[in-house]
Every structure is written in C-alpha cells, then in structure tokens.
Design a protein around this motif. Structure first.
Motif, PDB file in Angstrom:
ATOM      1  N   GLY A 141       0.795  -1.214   0.000  1.00 25.16           N
ATOM      2  CA  GLY A 141       0.000   0.000   0.000  1.00 25.16           C
ATOM      3  C   GLY A 141       0.827   1.264   0.000  1.00 25.16           C
ATOM      4  N   HIS A 142       0.130   2.392   0.043  1.00 22.39           N
ATOM      5  CA  HIS A 142       0.752   3.717  -0.009  1.00 22.39           C
ATOM      6  C   HIS A 142       0.241   4.510   1.187  1.00 22.39           C
ATOM      7  N   PRO A 143       1.055   4.654   2.224  1.00 25.59           N
ATOM      8  CA  PRO A 143       0.550   5.047   3.545  1.00 25.59           C
ATOM      9  C   PRO A 143       0.011   6.465   3.679  1.00 25.59           C
ATOM     10  N   LEU A 144       0.262   7.357   2.720  1.00 21.04           N
ATOM     11  CA  LEU A 144      -0.322   8.687   2.833  1.00 21.04           C
ATOM     12  C   LEU A 144      -1.682   8.800   2.145  1.00 21.04           C
ATOM     13  N   GLN A 145      -2.147   7.726   1.534  1.00 23.44           N
ATOM     14  CA  GLN A 145      -3.506   7.755   1.014  1.00 23.44           C
ATOM     15  C   GLN A 145      -4.482   7.778   2.192  1.00 23.44           C
ATOM     16  N   LYS A 146      -5.581   8.482   2.010  1.00 20.88           N
ATOM     17  CA  LYS A 146      -6.496   8.733   3.119  1.00 20.88           C
ATOM     18  C   LYS A 146      -7.207   7.476   3.613  1.00 20.88           C
ATOM     19  N   ASP A 147      -7.313   6.454   2.784  1.00 20.21           N
ATOM     20  CA  ASP A 147      -8.000   5.238   3.224  1.00 20.21           C
ATOM     21  C   ASP A 147      -7.031   4.153   3.676  1.00 20.21           C
ATOM     22  N   TRP A 148      -5.759   4.479   3.818  1.00 17.12           N
ATOM     23  CA  TRP A 148      -4.774   3.502   4.295  1.00 17.12           C
ATOM     24  C   TRP A 148      -4.732   3.536   5.818  1.00 17.12           C
ATOM     25  N   LYS A 149      -4.745   2.363   6.428  1.00 12.65           N
ATOM     26  CA  LYS A 149      -4.701   2.251   7.889  1.00 12.65           C
ATOM     27  C   LYS A 149      -3.482   1.438   8.291  1.00 12.65           C
ATOM     28  N   GLU A 150      -2.776   1.935   9.273  1.00 10.40           N
ATOM     29  CA  GLU A 150      -1.565   1.263   9.724  1.00 10.40           C
ATOM     30  C   GLU A 150      -1.875   0.171  10.738  1.00 10.40           C
ATOM     31  N   ALA A 151      -0.855  -0.619  11.031  1.00  7.21           N
ATOM     32  CA  ALA A 151      -0.994  -1.595  12.113  1.00  7.21           C
ATOM     33  C   ALA A 151      -1.290  -0.864  13.414  1.00  7.21           C
ATOM     34  N   PHE A 152      -2.141  -1.467  14.246  1.00 10.37           N
ATOM     35  CA  PHE A 152      -2.542  -0.869  15.522  1.00 10.37           C
ATOM     36  C   PHE A 152      -3.269   0.461  15.315  1.00 10.37           C
ATOM     37  N   TYR A 153      -3.986   0.569  14.195  1.00  8.57           N
ATOM     38  CA  TYR A 153      -4.751   1.797  13.931  1.00  8.57           C
ATOM     39  C   TYR A 153      -5.703   2.068  15.084  1.00  8.57           C
ATOM     40  N   GLU A 154      -5.695   3.313  15.542  1.00 14.65           N
ATOM     41  CA  GLU A 154      -6.467   3.646  16.733  1.00 14.65           C
ATOM     42  C   GLU A 154      -7.546   4.681  16.472  1.00 14.65           C
ATOM     43  N   GLY A 155      -7.324   5.532  15.502  1.00 21.98           N
ATOM     44  CA  GLY A 155      -8.288   6.570  15.209  1.00 21.98           C
ATOM     45  C   GLY A 155      -7.753   7.493  14.143  1.00 21.98           C
ATOM     46  N   GLU A 156      -8.640   8.268  13.537  1.00 19.42           N
ATOM     47  CA  GLU A 156      -8.227   9.126  12.425  1.00 19.42           C
ATOM     48  C   GLU A 156      -7.543  10.392  12.905  1.00 19.42           C
ATOM     49  N   PHE A 157      -7.953  10.912  14.064  1.00 18.25           N
ATOM     50  CA  PHE A 157      -7.394  12.173  14.527  1.00 18.25           C
ATOM     51  C   PHE A 157      -7.066  12.100  16.013  1.00 18.25           C
ATOM     52  N   LYS A 158      -6.005  12.764  16.399  1.00 21.44           N
ATOM     53  CA  LYS A 158      -5.685  12.949  17.803  1.00 21.44           C
ATOM     54  C   LYS A 158      -6.361  14.220  18.298  1.00 21.44           C
ATOM     55  N   PRO A 159      -6.668  14.309  19.598  1.00 21.81           N
ATOM     56  CA  PRO A 159      -6.502  13.241  20.598  1.00 21.81           C
ATOM     57  C   PRO A 159      -7.557  12.149  20.416  1.00 21.81           C
ATOM     58  N   TYR A 160      -7.146  10.906  20.589  1.00 19.35           N
ATOM     59  CA  TYR A 160      -8.053   9.776  20.407  1.00 19.35           C
ATOM     60  C   TYR A 160      -9.087   9.750  21.528  1.00 19.35           C
ATOM     61  N   GLU A 161     -10.339   9.718  21.155  1.00 15.16           N
ATOM     62  CA  GLU A 161     -11.417   9.784  22.153  1.00 15.16           C
ATOM     63  C   GLU A 161     -11.571   8.476  22.920  1.00 15.16           C
ATOM     64  N   ASP A 162     -11.109   7.359  22.319  1.00 13.60           N
ATOM     65  CA  ASP A 162     -11.320   6.071  22.965  1.00 13.60           C
ATOM     66  C   ASP A 162     -10.069   5.581  23.698  1.00 13.60           C
ATOM     67  N   ARG A 163      -9.122   6.491  23.963  1.00 16.76           N
ATOM     68  CA  ARG A 163      -7.872   6.048  24.598  1.00 16.76           C
ATOM     69  C   ARG A 163      -8.127   5.512  26.007  1.00 16.76           C
ATOM     70  N   TRP A 164      -9.052   6.140  26.755  1.00 17.00           N
ATOM     71  CA  TRP A 164      -9.365   5.690  28.114  1.00 17.00           C
ATOM     72  C   TRP A 164     -10.872   5.524  28.265  1.00 17.00           C
ATOM     73  N   PRO A 165     -11.468   4.549  27.573  1.00 17.48           N
ATOM     74  CA  PRO A 165     -12.930   4.382  27.688  1.00 17.48           C
ATOM     75  C   PRO A 165     -13.321   4.006  29.115  1.00 17.48           C
ATOM     76  N   GLU A 166     -14.279   4.742  29.644  1.00 17.32           N
ATOM     77  CA  GLU A 166     -14.799   4.521  30.995  1.00 17.32           C
ATOM     78  C   GLU A 166     -13.690   4.546  32.039  1.00 17.32           C
ATOM     79  N   GLY A 167     -12.631   5.306  31.741  1.00 20.04           N
ATOM     80  CA  GLY A 167     -11.545   5.441  32.704  1.00 20.04           C
ATOM     81  C   GLY A 167     -10.596   4.265  32.747  1.00 20.04           C
ATOM     82  N   LYS A 168     -10.768   3.282  31.846  1.00 19.82           N
ATOM     83  CA  LYS A 168      -9.908   2.101  31.839  1.00 19.82           C
ATOM     84  C   LYS A 168      -8.904   2.207  30.689  1.00 19.82           C
ATOM     85  N   THR A 169      -7.658   1.913  30.991  1.00 19.05           N
ATOM     86  CA  THR A 169      -6.625   1.971  29.955  1.00 19.05           C
ATOM     87  C   THR A 169      -6.461   0.604  29.315  1.00 19.05           C
TER      88      THR A 169
END
Length: 583
Positions: A141-169
């Motif tokens: 793949g070509h990693p700067l394309q908008k639909d490319w997702k990396e390994a351990f993809y977490e979210g499209e934009f920082k700050p990630y809203e789901d980093r601490w769901p319900e206070g749990k890491t």
C-alpha cells in the motif's frame, strides 16, 4: 467562473494570459495556483522553464482528495533570479493515478516523484527509476492515502477519544497481536525476496564483469553505510567502482522513516510544532519558523506576529544558522580524517548557543518555541545583553580563529578543490538549495529573493562562491556565519519592547479552508511546508519540503568520476541530517 472572488496574483495573471489555452485558475475556496491537464503538463512546464524563466522546481507534493476520487500533484516553481512562487497543479483519477514524469525537464523531481509514488501511489510515467524510496519494496500500500490504515490503527485524529474508555486503559496491540497486523503484496515472500535490479546491493561487495575494453579489469559494487559514522546517520551510498574511480552511485535512504507527515495529519495544528523540532534536530528553531509562517498564512492578518516577536524569531533563526554551520565545518574536517579537535571547537560554540536556547525555550535541542502569531515566551532578564556580547564579541572572534586554522590547511585544500563539482546549471536543475546552490555560483537566498518576516529590514550579504566544489561548499559556511552575525548585530540593536504573541495561546484554531506554502532559508536551504486545511482542527494535508532530502538528488552527479575516498567528503559537504531526509 464562479461568482466568488478569486485572488490571482500579478505574476500568475501574466502566466495565465500567456498560456490561457492550457491553464485554468484553481477556483476552490481558499486555494490558488493554476491547473493543467495531464496531457499538457510536459509542454507547459518546458515553456515555463525556457520561455518565462521558472527554472527552479523546488517542491513536488501529492494530495489525496478521497471524496472527489482524485489525486493531485502540486508543483512549486521559482525563478533562480528571485520572485514569488508559481503553483502548478495536475489532477489524476484515483483509479488511474498516472502523471507524466518531469525528471527529463527537472532532474530535481527524481526523489520527490519517487516519494509521491511510494507514499501516495501516484505513478509518474517515464520516470527512469520509479521505485520506493522511503518504504521497503515488500511494503503493501501507499501510507499517505487517506484510506490507508496502519498496524494498531487507533483513530483518524488525535486526541483519540477512545484512549481511556470509561476510565480504563488498554493497549491497542493487545487486540491486534503481532504478525496479524502484517500484510505483504500478493505473491510476495519476504524470505525469498531479492530486490529487482539490485541483487548485488544486499550482498556486501560483489564482482561485476566489465564490458570488453581490452583491459583485464573488474568493477566492484561497494556499500558505504548504513552503519557508518561518516554517512551522518543511517544512510547508504551504493558505489560502483572501476579501481578506485566511482562509475555510478545510488543513495539509499528510509532507514529512519517514521511517516512524519501521516502523524502530522492526525495531529492538531498546534500539536505539530514540537514534531517539527525532530526533523533537522540541529535546527529546531528554523523548523518552527517555517511551520509557523505557513499556518499563519492560513490564519490571516489577525495572527501577524508583534514587532518584538518578529525580532526574536529572526535572532533565534540566525543563531541556529551559526550553530549549524559551526557543526558542519567541524564534522566536515572529521570526515576528511582530521582529529576531533576542529569538531570540538565547533561543538563549544554550539553549546554556548544552546545555552541561550535553553534559557529562552526551556530546552536545548527540541525547543518548541515558536507559536502561531509569535513566540511562546519572552527573552528572560539579561538575555539581550548576553546575546549582544555573543554576536559582537565572541562569535566574530571564534569564526576568524577557525578560519585561520583551517581554510588554508593544505589537506583541506587538496581534498576539496576541484572535487565533487556541481555547476550552476546542474545545481538549479537538481533543485539544490541553500549553501549547496550558492556554492555553485547561484546567489539565491530566500531572505532576499522573497523576503519573509522582517528580513527586508536588514543589510546583509548573500554568500556566494563560484567553483561548486567541496572546497567552496566548505568556505561558504564561513561566509554565511559572518552574514548571520551581521543580521544578529542589527536585530539585537533594533529589538523593540512590546508583546510577543498576537493572540492568546490556543490548543485549537478556527482554520479557514484552503492551502498555504510557507518557506524559510534554513541553514541547509529551503525548508518548506505545504498545508491543506479542510476547516477542521487537523491538517488535511501536511507536507515537508526537506532540503536535506532534495539536496541528495545531485549526489550522484557530484560523485561520478571521483575517487572512492572522496565520497565521504562530498557527502559531508552537502550537510544532511537523516531526521529530515527520512522524516
């Protein structure tokens, strides 16, 4: 044409009038520049170069407009005699992303087109060597394309809203175990992979039979680096030798690549400032400067820095140039085989300047000091007097002392004069910038050619040398240190009192839609940022025009016909930093 007002600058109107049958205005809100169809790209670029004088193609940028199913290539051209940027754009369908290569017209497009192919998937038809340059050949793949997702993809934009769901890491990799996130192109087996056309490059040295010449000789392929201190980081030069003479050379980079630009598109605008520190990590302040100028172009007049902030910015940028060139001189002597003493002289001056940075910014190397609309804090008490002593007393004395010791040194002269020559025509064609360009006899300095900040207020000399060899690239750093000291003396004498930030510090900004290209004359040459805003808190496109990366395009030309022992000196005379090359 749409009813909305489209700003067309005078030089753009002149080009539009001359080539109205081939060019059209970019009518998108907040955008500028001129569009050309794919089939007309080569002819219009040749005409712009030969008939109008836009001979310096400085930047090639790919942009993925996913919603429109288009990929766009943006070219920034300048006249080597000075003047404003001319922005030319070509669009291609994502389903068939093909654009004619400009390498035949502008050899400096070589590495930049390979980068756009590697990271964006745009195929440049006619490119002589279109293969990956920062990623390895087995990457999918070509990693700067908008639909490319990396390994351990977490979210499209920082700050990630789901980093601490319900206070749990939790660790994202726990839900995506190692090896389940690896994907190779179809039919690719990394265990049996041998790079196409480079079978010998990964086998150390290898003997290649020479063509029939009547002489019983052999050619040899030698890898210099990547694990070698004289390659200035994890960088490799693959040299083909006939005896000790270089008959071909290929730079190999990417070992330090971390997809800085993808990270930048996930960050907010303000979050990117400390990331720029880590490009050319010798020149944090200059990196901040270029990025701040670019975003300020998007934000508009209300973010014009106050007078005092402008002076502080210039002072920090010119101190950065001085410390960079001191180090370039010291390391160059090291590359020639000198004892470490010259480098120690250089390091001492650098450390004294870093003392200033630490007092001002709180950090010696990763300064994170500039802000949109100014700088983060004022100079501490007594700092103006300290800088005045440095620029009027110590720095002029120290550069003169290094000059006496080194400039006429017979080894430096013998190893430098006539070695690694890059003519003025070649320097322009290969998109060289900074000391590399000016040492080849082209007096192009952005601070004069297209002044930014308050540089138009200062009297200073544009350093230029005329032989284009290793020795002149060594000497020009002395010239530029003296020129910077002259600017610093004027700036510290003229710095006014007042505010240091146009607006209150902010984490997020109300960004208008549009694009901006900002650039500075960094210590290694033109450092530019191309930023596209879609009106959200994060850059839609964030591209770095890295001088260390593009200056390497001419390395092969400088090296052909030279001795293998001179390769390290030639590379050292370019002055690269791998954090900026690989990003």
């Amino acid at each position: 044409m749409n009813e909305k007002i489209i700003e067309i600058k005078p030089h753009e109107q002149e080009i539009l009038d001359k080539f109205s049958d081939q060019l059209r205005v970019d009518e998108r809100e907040g955008y500028h520049g001129l569009f050309v169809d794919r089939e007309n790209l080569l002819s219009i670029m040749e005409s712009l170069r030969d008939e109008v004088g836009y001979d310096h193609l400085t930047s090639v940028t790919g942009v993925d407009y996913l919603q429109e199913e288009l990929l766009e290539v943006v070219y920034h051209l300048f006249k080597s005699t000075g003047g404003a940027v001319l922005e030319i754009k070509v669009q291609t369908p994502r389903s068939d992303p093909v654009v004619p290569s400009l390498v035949g017209l502008f050899p400096g497009a070589d590495f930049q087109e390979r980068e756009a192919w590697d990271l964006m998937g745009i195929r440049f038809e006619g490119h002589p060597n279109l293969k990956r340059i920062l990623m390895w050949e087995g990457f999918k793949g070509h990693p700067l394309q908008k639909d490319w997702k990396e390994a351990f993809y977490e979210g499209e934009f920082k700050p990630y809203e789901d980093r601490w769901p319900e206070g749990k890491t939790s660790k994202i990799e726990e839900n995506n175990p190692y090896k389940e996130n690896i994907a190779y192109p179809k039919g690719f087996n990394p265990e049996t992979w041998i790079p196409e056309g480079e079978e010998l490059l990964f086998q150390g040295t290898a003997v290649i039979p020479q063509e029939e010449t009547g002489l019983d000789t052999e050619k040899l392929v030698v890898n210099l680096g990547p694990q070698h201190p004289s390659t200035h980081g994890v960088f490799r030069m693959v040299a083909e030798l006939d005896g000790e003479t270089v008959t071909d050379l290929a730079p190999v980079m990417g070992y330090l690549h971390r997809n800085h630009e993808k990270i930048g598109e996930r960050n907010t605008y303000a979050m990117n400032m400390p990331y720029t520190d880590r490009l050319d990590y010798f020149c944090s302040m200059s990196n901040n400067f270029a990025y701040a100028l670019t975003v300020e172009k998007l934000l508009g007049e209300k973010y014009q820095p106050p007078e005092r902030a402008e002076y502080i910015r210039v002072i920090m940028a010119e101190l950065t140039r001085v410390l960079n060139h001191f180090m370039a001189i010291g390391f160059f002597l090291n590359d020639l085989g000198a004892y470490f003493t010259p480098a120690l002289y250089a390091i001492k001056e650098r450390e004294l300047i870093l003392d200033i940075f630490e007092a001002v910014a709180g950090s010696r190397m990763m300064c994170n000091y500039y802000r949109f609309g100014g700088v983060v804090r004022d100079l501490p008490e007594g700092m103006e007097e300290h800088i005045r002593d440095m620029v009027f007393e110590r720095l002029p004395r120290q550069v003169d002392e290094m000059d006496r010791y080194l400039v006429e040194n017979e080894i430096v002269v013998a190893r430098g004069k006539g070695v690694g020559v890059l003519t003025p025509e070649q320097a322009i064609a290969y998109s060289a910038v900074g000391p590399v360009l000016r040492a080849s006899g082209v007096p192009y300095d952005i601070r004069r050619a297209e002044p930014y900040s308050i540089y138009d207020r200062f009297d200073f000399d544009v350093a230029v040398r005329y032989h284009g060899d290793v020795y002149d690239r060594f000497l020009i750093r002395y010239d530029e240190i003296r020129s910077s000291i002259k600017i610093l003396q004027q700036a510290i004498e003229g710095i006014p009192k007042g505010e240091i930030l146009a607006n209150k510090p902010a984490y997020k900004f109300k960004m208008p839609k549009g694009e901006a290209y900002g650039r500075v004359e960094g210590p290694k040459g033109e450092l530019g940022f191309y930023v596209v805003s879609d009106g959200t808190d994060n850059p839609y496109r964030y591209h770095v025009r890295a001088p260390s990366f593009i200056n390497l395009t001419g390395l092969r030309e400088m090296s052909l016909g030279e001795k293998v022992a001179d390769l390290v000196a030639i590379l050292g005379s370019i002055d690269i930093v791998l954090g900026e090359v690989d990003r």
